[in-house]
Design a protein around this motif. Structure first.
Motif, PDB file in Angstrom:
ATOM      1  N   ILE A 113      -5.543   4.316  -3.780  1.00 55.56           N
ATOM      2  CA  ILE A 113      -4.391   3.544  -3.330  1.00 55.56           C
ATOM      3  C   ILE A 113      -4.756   2.073  -3.144  1.00 55.56           C
ATOM      4  CG2 ILE A 113      -2.738   3.208  -1.445  1.00 55.56           C
ATOM      5  CD1 ILE A 113      -2.833   6.255  -1.004  1.00 55.56           C
ATOM      6  N   LEU A 114      -5.891   1.813  -2.522  1.00 58.36           N
ATOM      7  CA  LEU A 114      -6.297   0.423  -2.283  1.00 58.36           C
ATOM      8  C   LEU A 114      -6.677  -0.290  -3.577  1.00 58.36           C
ATOM      9  CD1 LEU A 114      -8.386   0.811   1.000  1.00 58.36           C
ATOM     10  CD2 LEU A 114      -6.088  -0.145   0.748  1.00 58.36           C
ATOM     11  N   THR A 115      -7.317   0.427  -4.488  1.00 57.55           N
ATOM     12  CA  THR A 115      -7.674  -0.169  -5.776  1.00 57.55           C
ATOM     13  C   THR A 115      -6.428  -0.620  -6.531  1.00 57.55           C
ATOM     14  OG1 THR A 115      -9.687   1.160  -5.977  1.00 57.55           O
ATOM     15  CG2 THR A 115      -8.781   0.256  -8.009  1.00 57.55           C
ATOM     16  N   ASP A 116      -5.368   0.184  -6.443  1.00 61.08           N
ATOM     17  CA  ASP A 116      -4.132  -0.122  -7.165  1.00 61.08           C
ATOM     18  C   ASP A 116      -3.230  -1.113  -6.444  1.00 61.08           C
ATOM     19  OD1 ASP A 116      -5.084   1.694  -8.954  1.00 61.08           O
ATOM     20  OD2 ASP A 116      -3.530   3.209  -8.631  1.00 61.08           O
ATOM     21  N   SER A 117      -3.476  -1.342  -5.162  1.00 61.43           N
ATOM     22  CA  SER A 117      -2.549  -2.182  -4.403  1.00 61.43           C
ATOM     23  C   SER A 117      -3.130  -3.498  -3.886  1.00 61.43           C
ATOM     24  CB  SER A 117      -1.994  -1.388  -3.201  1.00 61.43           C
ATOM     25  OG  SER A 117      -3.049  -0.996  -2.331  1.00 61.43           O
ATOM     26  N   ILE A 118      -4.445  -3.559  -3.701  1.00 59.18           N
ATOM     27  CA  ILE A 118      -5.083  -4.771  -3.160  1.00 59.18           C
ATOM     28  C   ILE A 118      -6.028  -5.358  -4.206  1.00 59.18           C
ATOM     29  CG2 ILE A 118      -6.449  -5.745  -1.270  1.00 59.18           C
ATOM     30  CD1 ILE A 118      -3.808  -4.560  -0.345  1.00 59.18           C
ATOM     31  N   PRO A 119      -5.578  -6.362  -4.963  1.00 61.27           N
ATOM     32  CA  PRO A 119      -6.406  -6.907  -6.046  1.00 61.27           C
ATOM     33  C   PRO A 119      -7.626  -7.692  -5.574  1.00 61.27           C
ATOM     34  CG  PRO A 119      -4.382  -8.189  -5.788  1.00 61.27           C
ATOM     35  CD  PRO A 119      -4.245  -6.988  -4.903  1.00 61.27           C
ATOM     36  N   ASP A 120      -7.565  -8.265  -4.388  1.00 62.29           N
ATOM     37  CA  ASP A 120      -8.685  -9.044  -3.856  1.00 62.29           C
ATOM     38  C   ASP A 120      -9.781  -8.085  -3.394  1.00 62.29           C
ATOM     39  OD1 ASP A 120     -10.420 -10.421  -1.964  1.00 62.29           O
ATOM     40  OD2 ASP A 120      -8.946 -12.026  -1.907  1.00 62.29           O
TER      41      ASP A 120
ATOM     42  N   ILE B 268       0.833  -1.202   0.000  1.00 60.28           N
ATOM     43  CA  ILE B 268       0.000   0.000   0.000  1.00 60.28           C
ATOM     44  C   ILE B 268       0.868   1.253   0.000  1.00 60.28           C
ATOM     45  CG2 ILE B 268      -1.673   1.338   1.347  1.00 60.28           C
ATOM     46  CD1 ILE B 268      -2.801  -1.385   2.337  1.00 60.28           C
ATOM     47  N   ILE B 269       1.909   1.270   0.815  1.00 59.58           N
ATOM     48  CA  ILE B 269       2.798   2.429   0.868  1.00 59.58           C
ATOM     49  C   ILE B 269       3.506   2.640  -0.463  1.00 59.58           C
ATOM     50  CG2 ILE B 269       5.009   3.242   1.803  1.00 59.58           C
ATOM     51  CD1 ILE B 269       2.746   3.980   3.545  1.00 59.58           C
ATOM     52  N   GLU B 270       4.022   1.577  -1.039  1.00 62.23           N
ATOM     53  CA  GLU B 270       4.727   1.705  -2.318  1.00 62.23           C
ATOM     54  C   GLU B 270       3.800   2.245  -3.397  1.00 62.23           C
ATOM     55  OE1 GLU B 270       7.960   1.477  -3.118  1.00 62.23           O
ATOM     56  OE2 GLU B 270       8.138   1.391  -0.933  1.00 62.23           O
ATOM     57  N   THR B 271       2.552   1.804  -3.379  1.00 62.88           N
ATOM     58  CA  THR B 271       1.568   2.301  -4.348  1.00 62.88           C
ATOM     59  C   THR B 271       1.308   3.786  -4.117  1.00 62.88           C
ATOM     60  OG1 THR B 271       0.485   0.146  -4.487  1.00 62.88           O
ATOM     61  CG2 THR B 271      -0.795   2.064  -5.192  1.00 62.88           C
TER      62      THR B 271
END
Length: 212
Positions: A170-177, A153-156
């Protein structure tokens, strides 16, 4: 003579700030604003918010000139925390968690505290990366988030331009599930930490204590 001038913007609404500390509140500090403060000669100047990339940021030399004039300068939360981390050896007072993070090298970039806001109302349209970091640390400590999730999440967030940073993006781009993403969003409703807001309050209370 005005006792206190505070430069404040999106970190905390002025009406809330006034309940903590009666003062002269001005918009986020810009280059040369502090030169006017020297002529007014308040006892204390508090720098919380300031412009970053859309205009000339307040310079180190300006802050030092205010200190040289015998005026106490307190910084916290946003631009104030950043400048205080650079100038505390020269007499600027830094308070709060964001200041500590800059001072200890946990964060370094200006855009950790930068966000997009309405220039008139100072309503924030994006999320400061430092708030994301603090919230994620709480998530790991509480056992809700894994270290791997927080790193992703931080890297995104770091890769996004600061006006584009929001928890949703950020969550859309980092957490695919999608199920896990929805779980995190629901957790944020209760657990998201606005560290810049908290530090702004701490700064005002610190100034109030100096005056008492």
């Amino acid at each position: 003579m005005q006792d206190v001038i505070i430069y404040l913007g999106p970190s905390l609404p002025v009406n809330e700030a006034e309940k903590i500390l009666p003062a002269t509140y001005r918009p986020p500090v810009r280059r040369v604003d502090l030169l006017e403060a020297i002529h007014i000669k308040p006892r204390i100047v508090g720098i919380i918010d300031g412009v970053f990339f859309e205009d000339a940021a307040v310079g180190h030399r300006e802050v030092l000139e205010v200190i040289k004039a015998g005026i106490t300068v307190v910084g916290a939360s946003s631009m104030g925390a950043l400048r205080a981390s650079e100038l505390y050896p020269f007499g600027m007072i830094g308070v709060g968690e964001v200041f500590r993070m800059y001072k200890e090298g946990i964060i370094e970039s200006d855009d950790e505290v930068a966000l997009m806001c309405d220039p008139t109302t100072h309503t924030a349209f994006s999320e400061a990366l430092v708030n994301v970091r603090v919230t994620l640390t709480h998530g790991v400590t509480s056992g809700f988030l894994s270290k791997e999730e927080t790193e992703k999440i931080i890297e995104t967030g770091k890769k996004l331009w600061y006006p584009d940073r929001s928890w949703t993006r950020i969550l859309t781009d980092s957490i695919p599930d999608t199920k896990r993403r929805d779980e995190i969003k629901a957790w944020l409703v209760v657990n998201a930490i606005d560290q810049k807001r908290e530090d702004a309050k701490v700064a005002l209370m610190h100034i109030r204590d100096i005056l008492s």
